[in-house]
Design a protein around this motif. Structure first.
Motif, PDB file in Angstrom:
ATOM      1  N   ASN A  55       0.825  -1.214   0.000  1.00 40.96           N
ATOM      2  CA  ASN A  55       0.000   0.000   0.000  1.00 40.96           C
ATOM      3  C   ASN A  55       0.862   1.268   0.000  1.00 40.96           C
ATOM      4  O   ASN A  55       0.679   2.179   0.807  1.00 40.96           O
ATOM      5  N   TYR A  56       1.844   1.293  -0.882  1.00 38.03           N
ATOM      6  CA  TYR A  56       2.714   2.452  -1.043  1.00 38.03           C
ATOM      7  C   TYR A  56       2.933   2.704  -2.528  1.00 38.03           C
ATOM      8  O   TYR A  56       2.688   1.832  -3.376  1.00 38.03           O
ATOM      9  N   SER A  57       3.385   3.900  -2.855  1.00 36.68           N
ATOM     10  CA  SER A  57       3.863   4.183  -4.206  1.00 36.68           C
ATOM     11  C   SER A  57       5.196   4.889  -4.086  1.00 36.68           C
ATOM     12  O   SER A  57       5.421   5.668  -3.157  1.00 36.68           O
ATOM     13  N   LEU A  58       6.079   4.606  -5.022  1.00 39.97           N
ATOM     14  CA  LEU A  58       7.439   5.139  -4.983  1.00 39.97           C
ATOM     15  C   LEU A  58       7.816   5.676  -6.349  1.00 39.97           C
ATOM     16  O   LEU A  58       7.566   5.037  -7.365  1.00 39.97           O
ATOM     17  N   GLN A  59       8.423   6.862  -6.355  1.00 43.92           N
ATOM     18  CA  GLN A  59       9.013   7.401  -7.575  1.00 43.92           C
ATOM     19  C   GLN A  59      10.434   7.849  -7.262  1.00 43.92           C
ATOM     20  O   GLN A  59      10.656   8.642  -6.343  1.00 43.92           O
ATOM     21  N   VAL A  60      11.384   7.317  -8.016  1.00 40.98           N
ATOM     22  CA  VAL A  60      12.788   7.694  -7.879  1.00 40.98           C
ATOM     23  C   VAL A  60      13.172   8.537  -9.089  1.00 40.98           C
ATOM     24  O   VAL A  60      12.964   8.119 -10.236  1.00 40.98           O
ATOM     25  N   TYR A  61      13.718   9.713  -8.841  1.00 40.10           N
ATOM     26  CA  TYR A  61      14.163  10.589  -9.925  1.00 40.10           C
ATOM     27  C   TYR A  61      15.687  10.587  -9.989  1.00 40.10           C
ATOM     28  O   TYR A  61      16.364  10.827  -8.983  1.00 40.10           O
ATOM     29  N   GLU A  62      16.211  10.331 -11.181  1.00 37.45           N
ATOM     30  CA  GLU A  62      17.652  10.254 -11.384  1.00 37.45           C
ATOM     31  C   GLU A  62      18.053  11.178 -12.531  1.00 37.45           C
ATOM     32  O   GLU A  62      17.508  11.080 -13.619  1.00 37.45           O
ATOM     33  N   LYS A  63      19.005  12.076 -12.276  1.00 34.82           N
ATOM     34  CA  LYS A  63      19.399  13.057 -13.289  1.00 34.82           C
ATOM     35  C   LYS A  63      20.201  12.433 -14.424  1.00 34.82           C
ATOM     36  O   LYS A  63      20.209  12.963 -15.555  1.00 34.82           O
ATOM     37  N   ASN A  64      20.896  11.330 -14.169  1.00 41.81           N
ATOM     38  CA  ASN A  64      21.705  10.692 -15.198  1.00 41.81           C
ATOM     39  C   ASN A  64      20.849   9.794 -16.095  1.00 41.81           C
ATOM     40  O   ASN A  64      19.697   9.503 -15.780  1.00 41.81           O
ATOM     41  N   SER A  65      21.467   9.336 -17.172  1.00 36.79           N
ATOM     42  CA  SER A  65      20.752   8.456 -18.109  1.00 36.79           C
ATOM     43  C   SER A  65      20.758   7.003 -17.650  1.00 36.79           C
ATOM     44  O   SER A  65      20.057   6.164 -18.224  1.00 36.79           O
ATOM     45  N   GLU A  66      21.569   6.694 -16.637  1.00 34.48           N
ATOM     46  CA  GLU A  66      21.643   5.344 -16.081  1.00 34.48           C
ATOM     47  C   GLU A  66      21.594   5.443 -14.558  1.00 34.48           C
ATOM     48  O   GLU A  66      21.785   6.512 -13.973  1.00 34.48           O
ATOM     49  N   VAL A  67      21.375   4.287 -13.921  1.00 35.14           N
ATOM     50  CA  VAL A  67      21.413   4.239 -12.465  1.00 35.14           C
ATOM     51  C   VAL A  67      22.862   4.054 -11.998  1.00 35.14           C
ATOM     52  O   VAL A  67      23.777   3.998 -12.803  1.00 35.14           O
ATOM     53  N   SER A  68      23.056   3.981 -10.706  1.00 32.74           N
ATOM     54  CA  SER A  68      24.343   3.704 -10.045  1.00 32.74           C
ATOM     55  C   SER A  68      25.110   4.944  -9.636  1.00 32.74           C
ATOM     56  O   SER A  68      26.199   4.847  -9.078  1.00 32.74           O
ATOM     57  N   GLY A  69      24.572   6.129  -9.903  1.00 33.56           N
ATOM     58  CA  GLY A  69      25.118   7.355  -9.349  1.00 33.56           C
ATOM     59  C   GLY A  69      26.568   7.603  -9.657  1.00 33.56           C
ATOM     60  O   GLY A  69      26.984   7.642 -10.817  1.00 33.56           O
ATOM     61  N   THR A  70      27.369   7.749  -8.608  1.00 31.44           N
ATOM     62  CA  THR A  70      28.776   8.105  -8.781  1.00 31.44           C
ATOM     63  C   THR A  70      29.531   7.068  -9.587  1.00 31.44           C
ATOM     64  O   THR A  70      30.519   7.394 -10.251  1.00 31.44           O
ATOM     65  N   TRP A  71      29.075   5.820  -9.566  1.00 34.82           N
ATOM     66  CA  TRP A  71      29.776   4.769 -10.303  1.00 34.82           C
ATOM     67  C   TRP A  71      29.400   4.755 -11.771  1.00 34.82           C
ATOM     68  O   TRP A  71      30.052   4.082 -12.571  1.00 34.82           O
ATOM     69  N   PHE A  72      28.363   5.470 -12.148  1.00 38.90           N
ATOM     70  CA  PHE A  72      28.083   5.736 -13.562  1.00 38.90           C
ATOM     71  C   PHE A  72      28.852   6.965 -14.013  1.00 38.90           C
ATOM     72  O   PHE A  72      29.416   7.003 -15.104  1.00 38.90           O
ATOM     73  N   GLU A  73      28.905   7.988 -13.158  1.00 38.26           N
ATOM     74  CA  GLU A  73      29.523   9.260 -13.536  1.00 38.26           C
ATOM     75  C   GLU A  73      31.044   9.185 -13.595  1.00 38.26           C
ATOM     76  O   GLU A  73      31.668   9.762 -14.477  1.00 38.26           O
TER      77      GLU A  73
END
Length: 596
Positions: A55-73
């Motif tokens: 009974n939840y909803s989640l939205q994750v916003y990511e500025k990059n074109s892929e996930v993994s944050g610093t390890w993508f950048e």
């Protein structure tokens, strides 16, 4: 009935209180969560919510074109993690085939990307969407979130009950504050914004910085460039911890990890115990700190083999004041014929290169800035609370968090790796897991009670920081070195680190201390008691006499008894203060206790 609720017969919208009174105790109301960032922390939060909540909803916003944050950048030459790779994983999600003790950023990106795929987390994530603002909605509570679609350049709006900032601390890269950057005519690069199309082969390269990034770049590019001029303005400790030198895993070792029961988990546990056994290094005037410093000093001297560099690069402050780095091949690279070390300040950038405080100009074809990130802890976008205050302004001078996860007066706002959490105290992913669990406990409380807002009390934050500042006086982090651990400068307070070990942090966050929180309710605070029925009674598959049994097998009620089950007390040989480093001697813990 549906999910434990009695469905109302009227079509008229009910208030949350009315809805609760029609359902059983602890009825789960719907909760909307927005998470900013799909790096390691954001992915873990998505996993935890998916695993533990309904009974939840989640939205994750990511500025990059892929996930993994610093390890993508971060994909500059030599980019790797300075934590042993088998322990730079979630505690429950090992990876069998790491190539080496210190794995490349590409391998780490693959690990987190595969984690997202394995658990179908991409369905929660919108990439190339950057959060640009969040404002508390006084009418309905929660945050109105403004998001920029980076593909279409259109601003979209969202709303959430709970806002989680998982954008991290080491991802807002910045150019060095050196005059004349705009004048440079050559190729300008930053390690955190690397251009893979640039070929450095045979080029004359300048490298600014000797932090973790610069230390990784130099030995990687040195063999194939014409010359590297490395600009260093201050010393730093560089040496692998004894017993954790770089090692490439053989096919046989990987096969054993994959097929021999218990081999990998015991290897990981051994490293983790060692990492957790190093906290004494960070306490001033202990034998373990002195012995570690002597070891590092000898290692650096043996590898530099240059009196001029030894005098300038080996620090006179304690080991650990800045983040320790294994520096694989770095010290040796400084002695190569095609490497020139310029020690001191860069006064300005010229059209050709760097003009330094020795009066010389050093021309270079390519200038690499390994100059790090903005580590002020201020959010990268306005976060406006019910009183109209912006967290960017509130934290402009000093970031002030509650246990590294929340800010006073900013309700329903949670932070991963916030100020004064254990980002440099020991295994960092263990701390992130601990934070995620703590947030889930808060969300569960919010969802199953008629809570409208929760935020740490200002006096709790004040007391925590007073304790932290007093504790830091006894640590090497308090030394006057220039470090991102102290966002206000070398003589300022330690703003990044936890006043204790990583294990200390984990135990501190095992349970909620709601007496430290300002919790507000919608209507009568006891509306969560509902319609008189239990959750057990609305589940026809449950045992309605579950508490009747042959013997007392209850879980422990005291904190210590619970902890001894969690940490499996009595199941391993006494640690006695001995770690794989060989630097914590028998009785090491007794010495630390006496110091404290």
């Amino acid at each position: 009935m549906a999910d434990g609720f009695i469905v109302p017969s009227t079509a008229r919208p009910e208030t949350d209180t009315q809805h609760r009174l029609r359902g059983p105790i602890h009825a789960q109301r719907h909760v909307r969560v927005v998470c900013i960032g799909a790096g390691a922390s954001g992915l873990l939060m998505a996993y935890k919510l998916q695993k533990h909540f309904s009974n939840y909803s989640l939205q994750v916003y990511e500025k990059n074109s892929e996930v993994s944050g610093t390890w993508f950048e971060n994909r500059y030459p030599g980019c790797a993690c300075d934590v042993p790779s088998h322990n730079y994983t979630w505690s429950f999600e090992p990876k069998l085939d790491w190539s080496a003790v210190y794995a490349s950023s590409k391998e780490i990106f693959t690990y987190f990307n595969d984690f997202a795929r394995k658990y179908s987390l991409h369905k929660y994530i919108k990439t190339q969407h950057q959060v640009i603002g969040a404002t508390w909605n006084k009418e309905k509570g929660g945050y109105d979130v403004q998001v920029k679609d980076l593909e279409s350049n259109v601003i979209v709006d969202d709303h959430c009950d709970i806002l989680i900032n998982a954008s991290g601390i080491l991802n807002n890269w910045q150019w060095p504050a050196i005059p004349g950057m705009e004048k440079y005519k050559g190729t300008l690069l930053h390690t955190a914004n690397w251009d893979d199309n640039i070929d450095l082969t045979g080029r004359n390269v300048g490298l600014i910085g000797n932090g973790s990034s610069g230390i990784q770049v130099l030995p990687t590019i040195q063999p194939y460039v014409k010359k590297v001029t490395t600009f260093i303005r201050e010393p730093t400790w560089v040496s692998p911890v004894q017993g954790l030198e770089q090692h490439v895993f053989s096919a046989e070792e990987k096969l054993e990890f994959a097929t021999k029961p218990g081999a990998l988990v015991e290897y990981r546990k051994g490293i983790e115990r060692g990492l957790n056994g190093q906290f004494g290094i960070f306490l001033k005037d202990t034998n373990v700190n002195s012995e570690t410093e002597a070891y590092f000093r000898q290692q650096m001297s043996d590898k530099l083999k240059n009196e001029y560099l030894e005098e300038r690069l080996i620090p006179n402050w304690h080991v650990g004041c800045r983040r320790l780095t294994p520096g694989v091949g770095y010290l040796e690279a400084l002695g190569k014929p095609n490497v020139e070390t310029v020690y001191g300040e860069i006064n300005s950038i010229t059209e050709k290169g760097c003009l330094c405080d020795d009066g010389k100009e050093y021309p270079v074809d390519v200038l690499i800035c390994a100059t790090g990130f903005n580590t002020s802890f201020k959010p990268r976008f306005p976060v406006i609370n019910p009183q109209g205050q912006n967290l960017q302004d509130a934290w402009a001078k000093e970031p002030r968090s509650y246990l590294g996860v929340a800010a006073a007066d900013f309700p329903n706002y949670l932070i991963f790796l916030g100020p004064n959490c254990p980002i440099g105290n020991g295994p960092v992913l263990s701390a992130i897991e601990c934070q995620a669990d703590y947030m889930c406990k808060l969300i569960d409380r919010f969802q199953t009670h008629n809570i409208s807002t929760f935020s740490p009390k200002a006096e709790a934050v004040d007391d925590f920081l007073a304790f932290k500042d007093a504790f830091m006086q006894r640590t090497v982090w308090h030394d006057p070195c220039r470090s991102w651990y102290k966002s206000l400068g070398p003589d300022g307070p330690v703003t990044a680190l936890w006043p204790g070990s990583t294990l200390h942090y984990i135990e501190a966050l095992i349970e909620l201390r709601l007496d430290d929180w300002d919790v507000r309710y919608t209507g009568n605070r006891f509306s969560w008691l509902g319609n008189g029925y239990s959750q057990t009674e609305v589940d026809p598959t449950a045992d309605w006499a579950f508490y009747v049994r042959d013997n007392d097998d209850d879980e422990p009620l005291s904190r210590l008894r619970k902890l001894r089950i969690l940490n499996k007390s009595g199941t391993v040989a006494p640690n006695a203060g001995v770690s794989f480093t060989g630097l914590v001697t028998e009785g090491g813990w007794k010495e630390v206790e006496e110091r404290l």
